[in-house]
Design a protein around this motif. Structure first.
Motif, short mmCIF file in Angstrom:
data_model
loop_
_atom_site.label_atom_id
_atom_site.label_comp_id
_atom_site.label_asym_id
_atom_site.label_seq_id
_atom_site.Cartn_x
_atom_site.Cartn_y
_atom_site.Cartn_z
N THR A 80 0.82 -1.21 0.00
CA THR A 80 0.00 0.00 0.00
C THR A 80 0.86 1.26 0.00
O THR A 80 2.00 1.25 0.46
CB THR A 80 -0.92 0.04 1.24
OG1 THR A 80 -0.11 0.05 2.41
CG2 THR A 80 -1.84 -1.17 1.25
N CYS A 81 0.28 2.32 -0.49
CA CYS A 81 0.99 3.58 -0.66
C CYS A 81 1.45 4.17 0.66
O CYS A 81 2.52 4.78 0.75
CB CYS A 81 0.09 4.56 -1.39
SG CYS A 81 0.91 6.10 -1.83
N GLN A 82 0.68 4.02 1.71
CA GLN A 82 0.99 4.64 2.99
C GLN A 82 1.89 3.77 3.88
O GLN A 82 2.24 4.18 4.99
CB GLN A 82 -0.30 4.98 3.74
CG GLN A 82 -1.18 5.98 3.02
CD GLN A 82 -0.45 7.30 2.74
OE1 GLN A 82 0.26 7.81 3.61
NE2 GLN A 82 -0.60 7.83 1.54
N SER A 83 2.28 2.61 3.40
CA SER A 83 3.08 1.70 4.22
C SER A 83 4.52 2.20 4.33
O SER A 83 5.02 2.94 3.49
CB SER A 83 3.07 0.29 3.62
OG SER A 83 3.74 0.30 2.38
N SER A 84 5.20 1.77 5.40
CA SER A 84 6.60 2.14 5.59
C SER A 84 7.47 1.52 4.50
O SER A 84 8.48 2.10 4.10
CB SER A 84 7.08 1.68 6.97
OG SER A 84 6.91 0.28 7.12
N CYS A 86 6.64 1.11 1.33
CA CYS A 86 6.54 1.97 0.15
C CYS A 86 7.36 3.25 0.34
O CYS A 86 8.11 3.66 -0.56
CB CYS A 86 5.08 2.33 -0.12
SG CYS A 86 4.83 3.35 -1.60
N LYS A 87 7.25 3.85 1.51
CA LYS A 87 7.93 5.12 1.74
C LYS A 87 9.44 4.99 1.75
O LYS A 87 10.16 5.97 1.54
CB LYS A 87 7.44 5.72 3.07
CG LYS A 87 5.98 6.17 3.02
CD LYS A 87 5.51 6.68 4.37
CE LYS A 87 4.04 7.12 4.31
NZ LYS A 87 3.56 7.60 5.63
N CYS A 94 2.34 6.87 -5.98
CA CYS A 94 1.06 6.28 -5.60
C CYS A 94 0.08 6.28 -6.77
O CYS A 94 0.09 7.18 -7.61
CB CYS A 94 0.43 7.06 -4.44
SG CYS A 94 1.36 6.97 -2.90
N LYS A 97 -4.50 3.50 -3.66
CA LYS A 97 -3.85 2.96 -2.47
C LYS A 97 -2.61 2.14 -2.80
O LYS A 97 -1.90 1.70 -1.89
CB LYS A 97 -4.85 2.09 -1.70
CG LYS A 97 -6.02 2.86 -1.10
CD LYS A 97 -6.91 1.95 -0.28
CE LYS A 97 -8.07 2.73 0.36
NZ LYS A 97 -8.93 1.84 1.16
N CYS A 99 1.16 1.23 -4.10
CA CYS A 99 2.50 1.81 -4.18
C CYS A 99 3.06 1.57 -5.58
O CYS A 99 2.96 0.46 -6.12
CB CYS A 99 3.41 1.16 -3.13
SG CYS A 99 5.09 1.82 -3.10
#
Length: 402
Positions: A80-84, A86-87, A94, A97, A99
């Motif tokens: 998912t885009c907001q996951s650690s 992905c970041k 994004c 949702k 990544c």
């Protein structure tokens, strides 16, 4: 009794961690002869394992492949885009949702590869330094699913690119983190056939180096990882036949990039100085110059070149590197400095990259073949061997099969 039980459990866990941290892993390296590119093979998938061939690239931050090449997509899990996770990936983006990952394609016509970031199980083999032993799995191997067009320019057997960069999302960093092992990997690129790709390597059993008392001699020099994902070594000087080249010091300030994709590239001024010195030294050895054969500029009559353990007997090219005590030299011999282009013609194996190439010096696949290279993340150190041909062996020597 409870205290004793807890102590035994603690010691058992400690022993298990110690054993685990001493584990090492082995993958094969295959040279694709028509393109002279290198790839490795391992399984991806939880229920149905899919062997995939992936191009080795020291400059890629996250592994990507055409996921349609996998036998089953059922065990893939979207990141998912907001996951650690992905970041932490360089070039992440994004789409809803999901990544996304953007990365330069090292070979193809499409300059940027975009794909959805996914996770699945990756299976590799443990080793004692020589044989493949048991299969183990990285349970959440993170990579990107790229489209069919991204494979343009890659060797036909290859399904994508394996990330070996210094970044935290690279394949090697994921494996060493998952298994809590020594953060390093080693490559032995073969001049033909099958070579070796070690992760957390402790022993390298390549005959005649078959035990800890006869290990491959290695030399240490600093290595620097860049934000773009490259590995650079600091070059202090260049020698041909023992004579230093007269170069503008600014040409060496950028260091030399190590590449498992590019074959050989030098900035124009470096190339001209090297080629001129090499040609003069070759002439003194009785080697005759012949007309150039594209893409090479300086070529020689192969019939006037003698042979030795390290291939054609031509002037040795050395690069001076910083060592623990003064300058050390990394030597490259005939098998790594010339290439046969016709039955009677061999050429200096470097390409003039122009006045302002992206990298002033690239020590590429042709130069790195039959050297053992060890990339140590913990100490930002490169350990390299001299040519294994000097020891009457090579990276192609493979006596232990699965």
């Amino acid at each position: 009794m409870g205290s004793l039980t807890r102590l035994i459990v603690f010691l058992s866990i400690f022993a298990a961690i110690t054993l685990k941290s001493n584990s090492e892993y082995l993958l094969p390296i295959t040279k694709h002869e028509p393109t002279n590119q290198f790839y490795t093979t391992f399984n991806i998938g939880s229920s149905t394992k899919s062997p995939v061939n992936l191009l080795l690239d020291l400059g890629t931050n996250l592994t990507w492949l055409n996921c349609r090449k996998l036998k089953s997509l059922s065990s893939l899990r979207l990141v998912t885009c907001q996951s650690s996770t992905c970041k932490s990936i360089p070039g992440n983006g994004c789409e809803g949702k999901s990544c996304l990952y953007k990365q330069q394609n090292p070979l193809g016509q499409n300059p940027v590869v975009t794909g959805r970031v996914v996770q699945d199980r990756a299976s590799i083999s443990t080793t004692d330094g020589g044989k493949f032993l048991s299969q183990v799995s990285v349970p959440r191997f993170t990579f990107s699913c790229a489209g069919e067009k991204t494979l343009e320019g890659l060797p036909p057997p290859v399904a994508g690119v394996l990330a070996l960069s210094p970044g935290s999302s690279s394949f090697t960093k994921q494996v060493t983190s998952a298994f809590n092992v020594i953060p390093k990997f080693s490559l032995c690129l073969p001049s033909s056939g099958t070579g070796r790709f070690y992760i957390a390597g402790i022993h390298y059993f390549i005959p005649p180096f078959n035990d800890s008392s006869s290990s491959i001699p290695m030399t240490l020099t600093p290595i620097r990882g860049t934000d773009s994902g490259d590995y650079l070594i600091l070059v202090q000087s260049i020698y041909v036949g023992g004579t230093p080249l007269k170069l503008n010091p600014d040409l060496l300030n950028g260091g030399a990039k190590l590449s498992t994709v590019v074959h050989y590239v030098l900035q124009t001024d470096i190339y001209n100085a090297l080629a001129q010195s090499f040609t003069l030294k070759a002439k003194a050895m009785g080697i005759s110059k012949v007309p150039s054969v594209a893409p090479f500029k300086h070529c020689f009559d192969a019939r006037t070149v003698e042979k030795n353990l390290t291939g054609p007997n031509v002037p040795v090219i050395e690069i001076g590197l910083p060592g623990r005590i003064g300058e050390l030299k990394w030597g490259f011999y005939g098998a790594n400095t010339v290439v046969k282009v016709k039955e009677t013609v061999m050429c200096l194996a470097f390409i003039d990259g122009g006045k302002k190439p992206e990298n002033l010096m690239v020590i590429g696949t042709h130069q790195l073949q039959d050297h053992m290279l060890e990339f140590d993340f913990s100490g930002t150190v490169l350990a390299f061997s001299e040519s294994l041909l000097l020891h009457n062996t090579s990276c192609s020597t493979w006596t232990s099969q699965k």
